[in-house]
Design an enzyme around this catalytic site. Structure first.
Site, PDB file in Angstrom:
ATOM      1  N   GLU A   1       4.073   4.507   5.535  1.00 40.09           N
ATOM      2  CA  GLU A   1       2.875   3.652   5.495  1.00 40.09           C
ATOM      3  C   GLU A   1       1.760   4.349   4.747  1.00 40.09           C
ATOM      4  OE1 GLU A   1       1.248   1.081   5.691  1.00 40.09           O
ATOM      5  OE2 GLU A   1       1.371  -0.004   7.565  1.00 40.09           O
ATOM      6  N   ASP A   2       0.867   3.548   4.190  1.00 38.77           N
ATOM      7  CA  ASP A   2      -0.297   4.126   3.523  1.00 38.77           C
ATOM      8  C   ASP A   2      -1.337   4.610   4.540  1.00 38.77           C
ATOM      9  OD1 ASP A   2      -0.831   1.525   4.342  1.00 38.77           O
ATOM     10  OD2 ASP A   2      -1.786   0.896   2.483  1.00 38.77           O
TER      11      ASP A   2
ATOM     12  N   GLY B   1       0.783  -1.235   0.000  1.00 37.82           N
ATOM     13  CA  GLY B   1       0.000   0.000   0.000  1.00 37.82           C
ATOM     14  C   GLY B   1       0.812   1.280   0.000  1.00 37.82           C
TER      15      GLY B   1
ATOM     16  N   LYS C   1      -6.525   6.807  10.518  1.00 43.79           N
ATOM     17  CA  LYS C   1      -7.902   6.608  11.003  1.00 43.79           C
ATOM     18  C   LYS C   1      -7.832   6.534  12.514  1.00 43.79           C
ATOM     19  CE  LYS C   1     -10.000   3.647   7.482  1.00 43.79           C
ATOM     20  NZ  LYS C   1     -10.457   2.248   7.266  1.00 43.79           N
TER      21      LYS C   1
ATOM     22  N   ASP D   1      -5.804  -0.892  -1.624  1.00 45.66           N
ATOM     23  CA  ASP D   1      -6.537  -1.774  -2.521  1.00 45.66           C
ATOM     24  C   ASP D   1      -7.957  -2.062  -2.071  1.00 45.66           C
ATOM     25  OD1 ASP D   1      -5.401  -3.348  -0.289  1.00 45.66           O
ATOM     26  OD2 ASP D   1      -6.408  -5.018  -1.299  1.00 45.66           O
TER      27      ASP D   1
ATOM     28  N   PHE E   1     -14.034   2.752   4.919  1.00 45.41           N
ATOM     29  CA  PHE E   1     -13.061   1.993   4.138  1.00 45.41           C
ATOM     30  C   PHE E   1     -12.727   2.761   2.862  1.00 45.41           C
ATOM     31  CE2 PHE E   1     -11.084  -1.291   1.644  1.00 45.41           C
ATOM     32  CZ  PHE E   1     -10.333  -1.960   2.602  1.00 45.41           C
ATOM     33  N   VAL E   2     -11.439   3.017   2.684  1.00 47.29           N
ATOM     34  CA  VAL E   2     -11.000   3.810   1.528  1.00 47.29           C
ATOM     35  C   VAL E   2     -10.128   2.968   0.601  1.00 47.29           C
ATOM     36  CG1 VAL E   2     -11.154   6.048   2.684  1.00 47.29           C
ATOM     37  CG2 VAL E   2      -9.031   4.729   2.868  1.00 47.29           C
TER      38      VAL E   2
ATOM     39  N   ASP F   1      -4.682   2.064  10.899  1.00 50.07           N
ATOM     40  CA  ASP F   1      -6.064   1.761  11.247  1.00 50.07           C
ATOM     41  C   ASP F   1      -6.067   1.391  12.739  1.00 50.07           C
ATOM     42  OD1 ASP F   1      -8.756   1.189  10.496  1.00 50.07           O
ATOM     43  OD2 ASP F   1      -8.302  -0.924  10.267  1.00 50.07           O
TER      44      ASP F   1
ATOM     45  N   ARG G   1      -5.188   0.019  -6.821  1.00 50.09           N
ATOM     46  CA  ARG G   1      -4.093   0.733  -6.141  1.00 50.09           C
ATOM     47  C   ARG G   1      -3.588   1.889  -7.005  1.00 50.09           C
ATOM     48  NH1 ARG G   1      -2.265  -2.500  -1.770  1.00 50.09           N
ATOM     49  NH2 ARG G   1      -2.527  -4.730  -2.056  1.00 50.09           N
TER      50      ARG G   1
HETATM   51  P1  IMP Z   1      -3.741  -1.783  11.133  1.00 46.70           P
HETATM   52  O1  IMP Z   1      -2.766  -2.853  11.526  1.00 46.70           O
HETATM   53  O2  IMP Z   1      -5.129  -2.098  11.606  1.00 46.70           O
HETATM   54  O3  IMP Z   1      -3.295  -0.388  11.522  1.00 46.70           O
HETATM   55  O4  IMP Z   1      -3.905  -1.877   9.574  1.00 46.70           O
HETATM   56  C1  IMP Z   1      -3.024  -1.361   8.729  1.00 46.70           C
HETATM   57  C2  IMP Z   1      -3.218  -1.928   7.337  1.00 46.70           C
HETATM   58  O5  IMP Z   1      -4.587  -2.277   7.079  1.00 46.70           O
HETATM   59  C3  IMP Z   1      -2.876  -0.870   6.316  1.00 46.70           C
HETATM   60  O6  IMP Z   1      -1.519  -0.861   6.049  1.00 46.70           O
HETATM   61  C4  IMP Z   1      -3.741  -1.284   5.141  1.00 46.70           C
HETATM   62  O7  IMP Z   1      -3.050  -2.228   4.349  1.00 46.70           O
HETATM   63  C5  IMP Z   1      -4.958  -1.930   5.749  1.00 46.70           C
HETATM   64  N1  IMP Z   1      -6.108  -0.998   5.802  1.00 46.70           N
HETATM   65  C6  IMP Z   1      -6.634  -0.425   6.901  1.00 46.70           C
HETATM   66  N2  IMP Z   1      -7.673   0.368   6.591  1.00 46.70           N
HETATM   67  C7  IMP Z   1      -7.797   0.308   5.248  1.00 46.70           C
HETATM   68  C8  IMP Z   1      -8.687   0.943   4.308  1.00 46.70           C
HETATM   69  O8  IMP Z   1      -9.587   1.743   4.635  1.00 46.70           O
HETATM   70  N3  IMP Z   1      -8.489   0.629   3.007  1.00 46.70           N
HETATM   71  C9  IMP Z   1      -7.510  -0.235   2.592  1.00 46.70           C
HETATM   72  N4  IMP Z   1      -6.654  -0.830   3.424  1.00 46.70           N
HETATM   73  C10 IMP Z   1      -6.796  -0.574   4.738  1.00 46.70           C
HETATM   74 MG    MG Z   2      -0.378  -1.134   4.465  1.00 44.72          MG
END
Ligand code: IMP
Ligand code: MG
Length: 180
Positions: A101-102, A45, A133, A161, A154-155, A105, A167
């Site tokens: 990082e993209d 991402g 987020k 993706d 969700f984006v 979450d 992407r």
């Molecule tokens: P975390 O471990 O919950 O912080 O998740 C991080 C990863 O979840 C990111 O690097 C993304 O790959 C994926 N992710 C979280 N939210 C989204 C979203 O809204 N769209 C797409 N990918 C997401």
């Molecule tokens: Mg990611």
């Protein structure tokens, strides 16, 4: 396949994204001047963000990539289990590491990465995320650079993706849940 079917609305258009990324690049260039900087991109991402961001970083720097997985394909909630799919090519001792990082979450992925990388003794270890987020955070992690704080939706697009596709979109869009 057409992205518009899955698009509820554009959240961040290309102009907004690129303007903010240029600002972040300038800020990082100032903050890391005179240091051994390495941008650590989290695949997949973070790729579009990395390549645009590094073009706005005016100081010498290295790049490397890591791939971790916490989401199964088609699953939109984190499993809470993070796995290294690809590790860094070399040691990071005494280097200033900026994780690119993209999106953050829950924070689970980055908290795992921080725990994994700190014992490798980098000179510093910081985080730069394009999207944040914050409402969804379950693990508290320090975030040093944030492109945009976004709501809990969700984006996709601009590296993110939708079941591995889209992407390549130049914007970040909110998914239309009813068409999934
Ligand atoms: P975390 O471990 O919950 O912080 O998740 C991080 C990863 O979840 C990111 O690097 C993304 O790959 C994926 N992710 C979280 N939210 C989204 C979203 O809204 N769209 C797409 N990918 C997401
Ligand atoms: Mg990611």
């Amino acid at each position: 396949m057409d992205a518009s079917k899955y698009l509820d609305r554009v959240l961040l258009n290309e102009e907004k994204l690129q303007a903010r990324i240029a600002d972040l690049g300038a800020e990082i260039s100032r903050d890391y001047a005179g240091t051994e900087l390495m941008l650590l991109c989290v695949l997949k991402g973070g790729v579009l963000f990395l390549t645009d961001l590094m073009r706005h970083i005016s100081i010498p720097h290295e790049i490397d990539f890591m791939a971790v997985s916490s989401y199964g394909s088609g699953v939109r909630e984190t499993t809470g289990v993070v796995r290294i799919v690809k590790d860094l090519d070399g040691p990071i001792e005494n280097k200033h590491i900026l994780i690119v990082e993209d999106i953050i979450d829950s924070g689970v992925t980055l908290s795992y990465l921080l725990q994994l990388l700190s014992p490798r003794n980098p000179a510093s270890l910081k985080i730069c995320t394009l999207l944040n987020k914050w409402e969804r955070r379950t693990v508290d992690i320090p975030v040093d650079y944030v492109g945009f704080d976004i709501p809990d939706e969700f984006v996709f697009g601009y590296g993110l993706d939708l079941d591995e596709k889209f992407r390549n979109l130049p914007y970040v869009g909110v998914v239309n849940q009813s068409n999934l």
